[in-house]
Design a protein around this motif. Structure first.
Motif, PDB file in Angstrom:
ATOM      1  N   LEU A   1     -41.358   1.674  25.710  1.00  0.00           N
ATOM      2  CA  LEU A   1     -42.053   0.661  24.922  1.00  0.00           C
ATOM      3  C   LEU A   1     -42.775   1.298  23.734  1.00  0.00           C
ATOM      4  N   ARG A   2     -43.412   2.432  23.972  1.00  0.00           N
ATOM      5  CA  ARG A   2     -44.140   3.112  22.896  1.00  0.00           C
ATOM      6  C   ARG A   2     -43.183   3.609  21.817  1.00  0.00           C
ATOM      7  N   ARG A   3     -42.011   4.082  22.236  1.00  0.00           N
ATOM      8  CA  ARG A   3     -41.035   4.524  21.240  1.00  0.00           C
ATOM      9  C   ARG A   3     -40.495   3.342  20.440  1.00  0.00           C
TER      10      ARG A   3
ATOM     11  N   GLN B   1     -48.831  -0.424  32.038  1.00  0.00           N
ATOM     12  CA  GLN B   1     -48.457   0.988  32.035  1.00  0.00           C
ATOM     13  C   GLN B   1     -47.749   1.385  33.328  1.00  0.00           C
TER      14      GLN B   1
ATOM     15  N   TRP C   1     -38.179  -2.048  30.835  1.00  0.00           N
ATOM     16  CA  TRP C   1     -38.921  -1.164  29.939  1.00  0.00           C
ATOM     17  C   TRP C   1     -39.903  -0.292  30.718  1.00  0.00           C
TER      18      TRP C   1
ATOM     19  N   TRP D   1     -43.013   2.479  30.207  1.00  0.00           N
ATOM     20  CA  TRP D   1     -44.087   2.513  29.208  1.00  0.00           C
ATOM     21  C   TRP D   1     -43.717   3.406  28.023  1.00  0.00           C
ATOM     22  N   LYS D   2     -43.093   4.526  28.322  1.00  0.00           N
ATOM     23  CA  LYS D   2     -42.747   5.447  27.235  1.00  0.00           C
ATOM     24  C   LYS D   2     -41.680   4.848  26.324  1.00  0.00           C
TER      25      LYS D   2
ATOM     26  N   PRO E   1     -43.913   1.835  17.768  1.00  0.00           N
ATOM     27  CA  PRO E   1     -44.896   2.923  17.590  1.00  0.00           C
ATOM     28  C   PRO E   1     -46.239   2.442  17.057  1.00  0.00           C
ATOM     29  N   ASP E   2     -46.252   1.327  16.334  1.00  0.00           N
ATOM     30  CA  ASP E   2     -47.509   0.815  15.784  1.00  0.00           C
ATOM     31  C   ASP E   2     -48.347   0.195  16.912  1.00  0.00           C
ATOM     32  N   LEU E   3     -49.534   0.776  17.165  1.00  0.00           N
ATOM     33  CA  LEU E   3     -50.363   0.347  18.294  1.00  0.00           C
ATOM     34  C   LEU E   3     -50.771  -1.115  18.176  1.00  0.00           C
TER      35      LEU E   3
ATOM     36  N   ARG F   1     -47.920  -3.244  19.028  1.00  0.00           N
ATOM     37  CA  ARG F   1     -47.596  -3.085  20.451  1.00  0.00           C
ATOM     38  C   ARG F   1     -48.533  -3.933  21.319  1.00  0.00           C
ATOM     39  N   GLN F   2     -49.774  -4.119  20.878  1.00  0.00           N
ATOM     40  CA  GLN F   2     -50.704  -4.961  21.637  1.00  0.00           C
ATOM     41  C   GLN F   2     -50.200  -6.408  21.712  1.00  0.00           C
TER      42      GLN F   2
END
Length: 666
Positions: A387-389, A408, A382, A384-385, A392-394, A397-398
């Motif tokens: 993972l964010r896709r 990152q 993975w 970082w980008k 999407p919910d921050l 994601r934490q």
């Protein structure tokens, strides 16, 4: 002397073998210095149609080379006869489908027109799938390890026309690079040496083969005592990694035979070492936390950075180790890992017609839009980008970041493969209890959040191009899976595993077994049988059928297990010293290997010991028990200094000692 250490360290492959004896190393030095002092031969024109002879083979690995400009042959009399007729040396390349560096050498060298010219004009080139031909792999690996001190894949061999090797190594870059000798310069010098001093090369290769054979000679133990058990326990304690589990240094391969022995042994320290190792493996990046299953090995000591291929034998044998841990402790976490591992294999590695495929590859396309850009681990890692896709919910994601130690700039440990720099590999950085404390949530909420994370990550991952699969169905490895499923069916009280075990056994007996002639075949693919089976196949299938007989008492399983064991004795038994050769007497190889040590899979002799003891008890035939004792005595003699290398046999050592005493005192 040529040093392959640079190329080998890049691939992270090392084989666990006893170092070579010095006279043998000196003979290799003479050959290597001869190479170094020679100019290169001129190029010649390409002839023939490349690798077309591999197009119809049953091996997916060989078929991958069918479009190479190299005029490949599969191993066989056609290639050897041409080498004899044209008096050309052999170039033998041994690899396997999921080997990352095998694919690198294929792209760099075997598609290279210049190297194809060198091979086609000066050599007869043979491609070998080590999984189909473990006899060839074992023989030539013995030579490489003896001359270089280590071994790995791809294996590179230069040999006389009769197959006797005179030079061996592993991965070579196409040209000299960073201290590593190049493949093209090596071929030029080898051909000049052959033309200039052929008679001396053949004689030295003959002497070399004889010296390798001498290293395999050992005197069996006169008496079975408790000393090998005690010595093995001491050696396991000395080699144990108390920080990360496992035995020895990186790279770390799962060694299920070791774990199975330690988990049934009476020594409490051994059990603790095995359980800790399983815990660390299950938490590491070597374990697939989204789909289940285990990768082949880790390049680091902490099990965090794997080579990403998934082998059928690993799934079966690691699942067995987890089942043994559950049986020993009653801790359901081990049952859960076993269940997830077997379910992964059932869902992702099973052929629609029955039986299990050999492996899933490590390499895949980085994206659907870039199908030609192939990278190792692309399906699993993975950025970082990505993972964010995927999440999407921050807030959610934490949870993923905390659970899997995501960063990152990537979480690959220092010294990891350069292609993984800046990327993340999922591993358990925090337990569920630690997450509960970190986020102030109760256990049920933690499990809910983690399930949501895994669903999103898995959905995103399944949008990527999947790794390729090796869909040949290897008899021995399916035997391992039958045994694992049978044990799971019993210990987990799961009828579906029992059914899958029986169905797989019937498939192998239908497709890869000639009942009338009592002959097994090594593999089957798309209606085509491969070569005749080896000792490993007979032993693994007999073990599997005995496991099924233990489940349901069906006399047919026992009868066939006995027939297979009788065939193993007829074709592979060493009447002089005891134990089993890997290949039959008719193999015609320069070296008939006789494996004594367990590695990532148990040795044929080790499996046979358990089978023979069980058949002796069930049938009352004393010959089986006597052969079990003789096999153990031979293994103990070969591995006199390293008895921890035969853990699968040590599982039966107390019974073997008792049987040996009974034979002397009827």
């Amino acid at each position: 002397m040529y040093s392959l250490s640079s190329g080998l360290s890049r691939s992270g492959l090392r084989a666990r073998f006893i170092p070579a004896r010095q006279p043998w190393r000196l003979l290799s030095l003479v050959l290597a210095l001869a190479f170094m002092g020679l100019p290169g031969a001129p190029d010649a024109a390409v002839k023939g149609k490349g690798g077309w002879r591999l197009a119809e083979t049953s091996s997916p690995y060989l078929r991958m080379h069918r479009d190479n400009p190299v005029e490949w042959y599969p191993w066989g009399e056609e290639a050897l006869a041409r080498a004899r007729a044209e008096n050309k040396p052999l170039f033998i390349s041994i690899g396997y489908f999921t080997c990352h560096w095998c694919h690198v050498m294929e792209r760099e060298s075997f598609r290279n027109p210049e190297i194809a010219r060198l091979l086609n004009s000066g050599f007869i080139s043979i491609k070998v799938d080590r999984e189909q031909r473990p006899d060839l792999d074992a023989a030539y690996m013995s030579f490489v390890v003896a001359t270089q001190g280590y071994g790995g894949w791809p294996m590179t061999i230069l040999a006389a026309p009769d197959g006797t090797p005179f030079f061996g190594g592993t991965y070579f870059p196409p040209d000299d690079r960073e201290g590593s000798p190049g493949f093209a310069p090596l071929l030029r010098k080898a051909r000049v040496l052959w033309d200039k001093d052929r008679r001396n090369v053949v004689e030295m290769s003959r002497q070399a083969a004889q010296q390798v054979k001498q290293t395999l000679v050992a005197t069996p133990l006169v008496k079975l005592t408790n000393e090998p058990l005690e010595q093995a326990r001491r050696q396991f304690r000395a080699q144990f990694d108390p920080h990360d589990g496992g035995f020895g240094l990186a790279p770390k391969f799962p060694q299920p035979a070791q774990l199975l022995f330690l988990l049934q042994d009476d020594d409490r320290h051994g059990t603790e070492m095995a359980l800790f190792t399983l815990d660390r493996m299950a938490a590491g990046g070597i374990h697939d936390h989204l789909e289940g299953g285990f990768h082949r090995y880790a390049t680091d000591a902490a099990w965090r950075t794997p080579h990403f291929e998934k082998m059928l034998y690993d799934q079966a044998l690691i699942a067995r180790a987890c089942l043994a841990a559950f049986h020993r402790t009653g801790d359901k976490k081990y049952a859960e890992v076993a269940r997830l591992t077997l379910d992964f294999a059932l869902e992702n590695m099973r052929d629609a017609r029955g039986g299990f495929h050999s492996a899933l590859g490590a390499d895949s396309a980085v994206s659907v839009k870039q199908p030609q850009r192939i990278e190792e681990g692309a399906y699993y890692v993975w950025e970082w980008k990505s993972l964010r896709r995927a999440i999407p919910d921050l807030a959610l994601r934490q949870w993923a970041i905390a659970r899997y130690g995501l960063k990152q700039d990537g979480n690959v440990v220092d010294g990891g493969p350069v292609e993984l720099a800046g990327k993340n590999i999922l591993y358990v950085a925090r337990s569920e209890a630690e997450l509960a404390e970190l986020f102030g949530e109760n256990p049920a909420r933690v499990r809910e959040r983690l399930a949501a994370v895994n669903r999103l990550l898995l959905a995103a991952r399944r949008m990527r191009p999947a790794p390729l699969r090796d869909d040949k169905i290897v008899t021995a490895w399916n035997g391992y899976m039958v045994t694992a499923l049978a044990e799971a069916g019993q210990l987990l009280e799961a009828p579906r595993y029992r059914r899958a075990a029986a169905e797989t056994a019937r498939f192998i007996l239908d497709k890869s077994y000639d009942q009338k002639r009592n002959v097994l075949y090594r593999d089957w693919r798309a209606g085509t049988r491969g070569v005749r089976a080896f000792a490993e196949d007979y032993a693994a299938m007999a073990e599997a059928l005995l496991a099924l007989h233990g489940l349901d008492g069906n006399p047919a399983w026992l009868a066939t297990a006995r027939k297979l064991t009788d065939a193993q004795i007829a074709h592979f038994w060493d009447a002089a010293d005891g134990g089993f050769y890997g290949a039959g007497a008719d193999s015609g190889l320069w070296l008939r290997a006789k494996p004594a040590a367990d590695n990532v899979t148990p040795s044929p002799s080790a499996m046979a010991v358990g089978n023979l003891l069980r058949l002796g008890r069930l049938t009352g035939a004393k010959d089986y028990t006597e052969k079990a004792v003789r096999t153990a005595a031979w293994q103990g003699g070969v591995l006199r200094e390293t008895p921890e290398s035969m853990p699968y046999t040590l599982m039966h050592w107390p019974l073997l000692m008792a049987q040996a005493r009974g034979a002397k005192n009827p």
